[in-house]
Design an enzyme around this catalytic site. Structure first.
Site, PDB file in Angstrom:
ATOM      1  N   GLY A  17       0.870  -1.195   0.000  1.00 34.96           N
ATOM      2  CA  GLY A  17       0.000   0.000   0.000  1.00 34.96           C
ATOM      3  C   GLY A  17       0.896   1.231   0.000  1.00 34.96           C
ATOM      4  O   GLY A  17       0.591   2.245   0.623  1.00 34.96           O
ATOM      5  N   SER A  19       1.680   3.530  -2.113  1.00 33.73           N
ATOM      6  CA  SER A  19       1.354   4.831  -2.712  1.00 33.73           C
ATOM      7  C   SER A  19       0.291   5.558  -1.886  1.00 33.73           C
ATOM      8  O   SER A  19      -0.108   6.666  -2.226  1.00 33.73           O
ATOM      9  CB  SER A  19       0.866   4.636  -4.152  1.00 33.73           C
ATOM     10  OG  SER A  19      -0.262   3.790  -4.135  1.00 33.73           O
ATOM     11  N   GLY A  20      -0.155   4.940  -0.804  1.00 35.17           N
ATOM     12  CA  GLY A  20      -1.218   5.540   0.013  1.00 35.17           C
ATOM     13  C   GLY A  20      -0.709   6.615   0.964  1.00 35.17           C
ATOM     14  O   GLY A  20       0.499   6.789   1.173  1.00 35.17           O
ATOM     15  N   ASP A  21      -1.685   7.301   1.546  1.00 36.69           N
ATOM     16  CA  ASP A  21      -1.431   8.425   2.421  1.00 36.69           C
ATOM     17  C   ASP A  21      -0.595   8.051   3.653  1.00 36.69           C
ATOM     18  O   ASP A  21       0.377   8.723   4.003  1.00 36.69           O
ATOM     19  CB  ASP A  21      -2.812   8.918   2.877  1.00 36.69           C
ATOM     20  CG  ASP A  21      -2.767  10.348   3.279  1.00 36.69           C
ATOM     21  OD1 ASP A  21      -2.167  11.127   2.540  1.00 36.69           O
ATOM     22  OD2 ASP A  21      -3.302  10.665   4.366  1.00 36.69           O
ATOM     23  N   ARG A  51      -0.717  -0.825  -6.291  1.00 33.76           N
ATOM     24  CA  ARG A  51      -1.276  -1.042  -7.631  1.00 33.76           C
ATOM     25  C   ARG A  51      -0.879   0.040  -8.626  1.00 33.76           C
ATOM     26  O   ARG A  51      -0.913  -0.177  -9.829  1.00 33.76           O
ATOM     27  CB  ARG A  51      -2.808  -1.076  -7.536  1.00 33.76           C
ATOM     28  CG  ARG A  51      -3.326  -2.343  -6.905  1.00 33.76           C
ATOM     29  CD  ARG A  51      -4.798  -2.262  -6.678  1.00 33.76           C
ATOM     30  NE  ARG A  51      -5.130  -1.033  -5.936  1.00 33.76           N
ATOM     31  CZ  ARG A  51      -6.340  -0.700  -5.550  1.00 33.76           C
ATOM     32  NH1 ARG A  51      -7.351  -1.474  -5.817  1.00 33.76           N
ATOM     33  NH2 ARG A  51      -6.558   0.422  -4.864  1.00 33.76           N
ATOM     34  N   TYR A 186      -1.062   6.145  19.304  1.00 36.02           N
ATOM     35  CA  TYR A 186      -1.105   6.985  20.495  1.00 36.02           C
ATOM     36  C   TYR A 186      -0.178   6.466  21.591  1.00 36.02           C
ATOM     37  O   TYR A 186       0.336   7.230  22.397  1.00 36.02           O
ATOM     38  CB  TYR A 186      -2.545   7.140  21.005  1.00 36.02           C
ATOM     39  CG  TYR A 186      -3.176   8.377  20.408  1.00 36.02           C
ATOM     40  CD1 TYR A 186      -3.300   8.483  19.023  1.00 36.02           C
ATOM     41  CD2 TYR A 186      -3.570   9.451  21.187  1.00 36.02           C
ATOM     42  CE1 TYR A 186      -3.818   9.632  18.452  1.00 36.02           C
ATOM     43  CE2 TYR A 186      -4.089  10.604  20.618  1.00 36.02           C
ATOM     44  CZ  TYR A 186      -4.207  10.682  19.244  1.00 36.02           C
ATOM     45  OH  TYR A 186      -4.703  11.823  18.670  1.00 36.02           O
ATOM     46  N   GLU A 223     -10.698  17.460  17.647  1.00 36.91           N
ATOM     47  CA  GLU A 223     -10.012  17.878  16.416  1.00 36.91           C
ATOM     48  C   GLU A 223     -10.790  19.013  15.777  1.00 36.91           C
ATOM     49  O   GLU A 223     -12.032  19.019  15.819  1.00 36.91           O
ATOM     50  CB  GLU A 223      -9.940  16.710  15.423  1.00 36.91           C
ATOM     51  CG  GLU A 223      -8.679  15.892  15.564  1.00 36.91           C
ATOM     52  CD  GLU A 223      -8.476  14.874  14.449  1.00 36.91           C
ATOM     53  OE1 GLU A 223      -7.384  14.310  14.370  1.00 36.91           O
ATOM     54  OE2 GLU A 223      -9.398  14.642  13.648  1.00 36.91           O
ATOM     55  N   HIS A 247      -7.507   4.406  20.756  1.00 35.95           N
ATOM     56  CA  HIS A 247      -6.611   5.387  21.378  1.00 35.95           C
ATOM     57  C   HIS A 247      -7.051   5.735  22.814  1.00 35.95           C
ATOM     58  O   HIS A 247      -6.249   5.736  23.741  1.00 35.95           O
ATOM     59  CB  HIS A 247      -6.558   6.684  20.577  1.00 35.95           C
ATOM     60  CG  HIS A 247      -6.182   6.495  19.122  1.00 35.95           C
ATOM     61  ND1 HIS A 247      -5.320   5.533  18.700  1.00 35.95           N
ATOM     62  CD2 HIS A 247      -6.561   7.169  18.008  1.00 35.95           C
ATOM     63  CE1 HIS A 247      -5.191   5.617  17.380  1.00 35.95           C
ATOM     64  NE2 HIS A 247      -5.930   6.596  16.940  1.00 35.95           N
ATOM     65  N   LYS A 392      -2.688  21.738  39.374  1.00 34.60           N
ATOM     66  CA  LYS A 392      -3.324  22.942  39.913  1.00 34.60           C
ATOM     67  C   LYS A 392      -3.347  22.848  41.440  1.00 34.60           C
ATOM     68  O   LYS A 392      -3.821  21.864  42.009  1.00 34.60           O
ATOM     69  CB  LYS A 392      -4.755  23.043  39.375  1.00 34.60           C
ATOM     70  CG  LYS A 392      -5.418  24.359  39.709  1.00 34.60           C
ATOM     71  CD  LYS A 392      -6.790  24.429  39.101  1.00 34.60           C
ATOM     72  CE  LYS A 392      -7.785  23.707  39.987  1.00 34.60           C
ATOM     73  NZ  LYS A 392      -9.121  23.644  39.444  1.00 34.60           N
TER      74      LYS A 392
HETATM   75  C1  BG6 Z   1      -6.292   8.219  13.633  1.00 36.84           C
HETATM   76  C2  BG6 Z   1      -7.749   8.462  13.311  1.00 36.84           C
HETATM   77  O1  BG6 Z   1      -6.127   7.001  14.282  1.00 36.84           O
HETATM   78  O2  BG6 Z   1      -5.812   9.268  14.465  1.00 36.84           O
HETATM   79  C3  BG6 Z   1      -7.964   9.824  12.698  1.00 36.84           C
HETATM   80  O3  BG6 Z   1      -8.178   7.463  12.397  1.00 36.84           O
HETATM   81  C4  BG6 Z   1      -7.334  10.914  13.543  1.00 36.84           C
HETATM   82  O4  BG6 Z   1      -9.351  10.081  12.512  1.00 36.84           O
HETATM   83  C5  BG6 Z   1      -5.887  10.548  13.867  1.00 36.84           C
HETATM   84  O5  BG6 Z   1      -7.405  12.115  12.843  1.00 36.84           O
HETATM   85  C6  BG6 Z   1      -5.288  11.546  14.816  1.00 36.84           C
HETATM   86  O6  BG6 Z   1      -3.951  11.262  15.040  1.00 36.84           O
HETATM   87  P1  BG6 Z   1      -2.976  12.375  15.613  1.00 36.84           P
HETATM   88  O7  BG6 Z   1      -1.716  11.648  15.854  1.00 36.84           O
HETATM   89  O8  BG6 Z   1      -2.897  13.435  14.561  1.00 36.84           O
HETATM   90  O9  BG6 Z   1      -3.631  12.890  16.844  1.00 36.84           O
END
Ligand code: BG6
Length: 491
Positions: A17, A19-21, A51, A186, A223, A247, A392
């Site tokens: 995989g 070429s993926g992000d 691919r 995480y 986020e 996480h 605190k």
């Molecule tokens: C990924 C989630 O596990 O963690 C994403 O699938 C989320 O939705 C990402 O944006 C956040 O990771 P980080 O390290 O940028 O806090």
């Protein structure tokens, strides 16, 4: 955790995989950072498999562009790129893996090499790809001549307990459990790693770390972005599966667990499993869900943002939560009755991950009348954006009369430590090479985490529970505040 360095020989890394992000943004920059720090073995090669039609040069250029975006010195880039190769193939075509096998043997030049297969692909491909690797003789289930094969996989591991078990069983037909490295990135974040040190390498916290002194624990994950083009994936999974079940439960486990017998992967994971197993499955009354609607993100030039249902790949009547808040209880002697409030949401006003440990009121407080407005001690552990720990306390404000105020004893990582905080993936990949599984999820941990959320996830879908719509850029649905206030607190 422990530095268990196995005999590191030649190494072949195959990123499936490629070429993926995930590969381009995280995996290749992390391998480069390790190379730069001389943490990869002398003889190694990285083969990208996917691919997309590409040759080695085009692939190397792509990798280079992504590494250049990271804050890593680029001096050894060319040397690194020479070790990167590309193999185009279909994920289920045995002949393509056989071609890759030929390439590996050619690059090995007669030396046997350890192998890491990083499956940076959607989970429905884990089994077909593992089977194809096994069929093409690319996996050694037993160490032969001291050479190992390891496989790295990323969540989502199924949609619920049942599908997760199927995936585990399927992988175990090809790999032994010891060979499987399930990533939860995480766990490799600096502040999360520090949780065990904070608790167990210091004397002062552990005596207070229980139901007698702690009022509640709040874990917030927020986020200020939406689903960023991942509509197809996100609508199938939702925020509970995307972030909470993995996480946030891992963070909770590290906050709630007992001290491991020793600093070894299995002892640490034993304790995490124990604490997760003390949490009864969530019911609907403990949970609130929300979904972002259109709204304005103030901090970023007042941008108008789409609602979730207007995102590409999301059905107009989707009930998938982009926000959830839940109260969990750990039914054991240390924690019985202490609410662990957890919330996670996308499309909010800011990006932050933090843990707040709220202590109880001081009994028989002689200053209560002087300063009735003051709230009890609270320990803040901020994971991101800025790593920080702050306690605190109540303090006398300097002056001639007795005035009390709240102050922070705080440790900001940026001002206290000079070194660059490494990306989580650097450590995780290094641990795969070292064979240290402390930061990876064992199959029984995965099972216990799914047991907590699977029933309620099923119920949400079956009853088509409508999420409360909140504007993009806000603090989330009001129902989450009501949930916190039920336990006498605010997020
Ligand atoms: C990924 C989630 O596990 O963690 C994403 O699938 C989320 O939705 C990402 O944006 C956040 O990771 P980080 O390290 O940028 O806090």
């Amino acid at each position: 955790m422990g530095n268990k360095t196995s005999s590191i020989k030649d190494l072949t890394i195959v990123v499936i995989g490629a070429s993926g992000d995930l590969s381009l943004r995280k995996i290749f920059p992390a391998f480069y950072a390790l190379f730069q720090k001389k943490l990869l073995p002398e003889r190694f090669q990285i083969i990208g498999f996917s691919r997309t039609e590409m040759n080695d040069d085009i692939f190397r250029n792509k990798v280079k562009t992504f590494i250049a975006k990271e804050n890593i010195p680029l001096s050894e880039m060319d040397e690194f790129l020479k070790k990167c190769f590309y193999c185009r193939g279909k994920y289920d075509a045995f002949q393509d893996y056989e071609r890759m096998g030929d390439l590996i043997r050619k690059l090995e030049e007669g030396h046997l090499s350890n192998k890491i297969y990083y499956l940076a692909i959607p989970p429905f491909l884990f089994l077909p790809v593992s089977n194809a690797l096994a069929h093409s003789n690319l996996i050694h289930t037993q160490e032969e001549k001291g050479v190992w094969t390891r496989v790295v996989v990323e969540k989502p591991f199924g949609r619920d307990r049942e599908s997760s078990d199927e995936l585990t069983a399927g992988l175990q037909k090809v790999f032994r459990e010891e060979q499987v490295y399930r990533i939860d990135h995480y766990l490799a974040k600096e502040v999360i790693q520090n949780l065990m040190i904070l608790r167990f390498a210091n004397l002062i916290l552990e005596p207070l770390w229980n139901r007698q002194y702690i009022q509640n624990v709040r874990i917030s994950w927020m986020e200020d972005i939406g689903i960023e083009g991942r509509g197809g994936y996100f609508d199938e999974y939702g925020i509970i599966r995307d972030v909470m079940q993995n996480h946030l439960l891992q963070i909770l486990a590290l906050v709630g667990m007992e001290q491991p017998i020793r600093l070894e992967a299995d002892y640490i994971r034993d304790e995490k499993v124990k604490v997760l197993r003390c949490i009864p499955p969530v019911t609907l009354s403990q949970l609130v869900v929300g979904q972002y609607g259109p709204g304005i993100l103030q901090c970023k030039k007042c941008e108008m943002k789409h609602g979730y249902r207007d995102e590409e790949g999301v059905p107009k009547d989707s009930i998938t939560p982009t926000y959830a808040a839940v109260s969990l209880f750990i039914k054991n002697r240390r924690w019985d009755g202490v609410p662990f409030l957890i919330r996670a949401g996308k499309g909010l006003s800011k990006r932050t991950t933090e843990i707040k440990i709220q202590f109880r009121e001081v009994p028989g407080n002689i200053f209560a009348e002087t300063a009735p407005q003051l709230t009890p001690n609270e320990l803040l552990i901020q994971v991101q954006p800025d790593a920080m720990i702050a306690l605190k306390i109540v303090n006398k404000i300097p002056g001639l009369s007795l005035v009390l105020g709240e102050s922070n004893l705080d440790l900001s990582y940026e001002s206290a430590f000079e070194s660059r905080v490494p990306d989580a993936y650097e450590l995780l990949l290094l641990d795969v090479i070292r064979g240290d599984k402390s930061l990876f999820i064992r199959s029984d941990e995965l099972e216990s985490a799914w047991d907590i959320f699977s029933p309620v996830l099923l119920e949400l879908e079956k009853k088509r529970i409508q999420p409360v719509i909140y504007p993009f850029g806000s603090e989330g649905p009001y129902t989450a505040d009501l949930l916190a206030s039920k336990y006498g607190t605010a997020w």
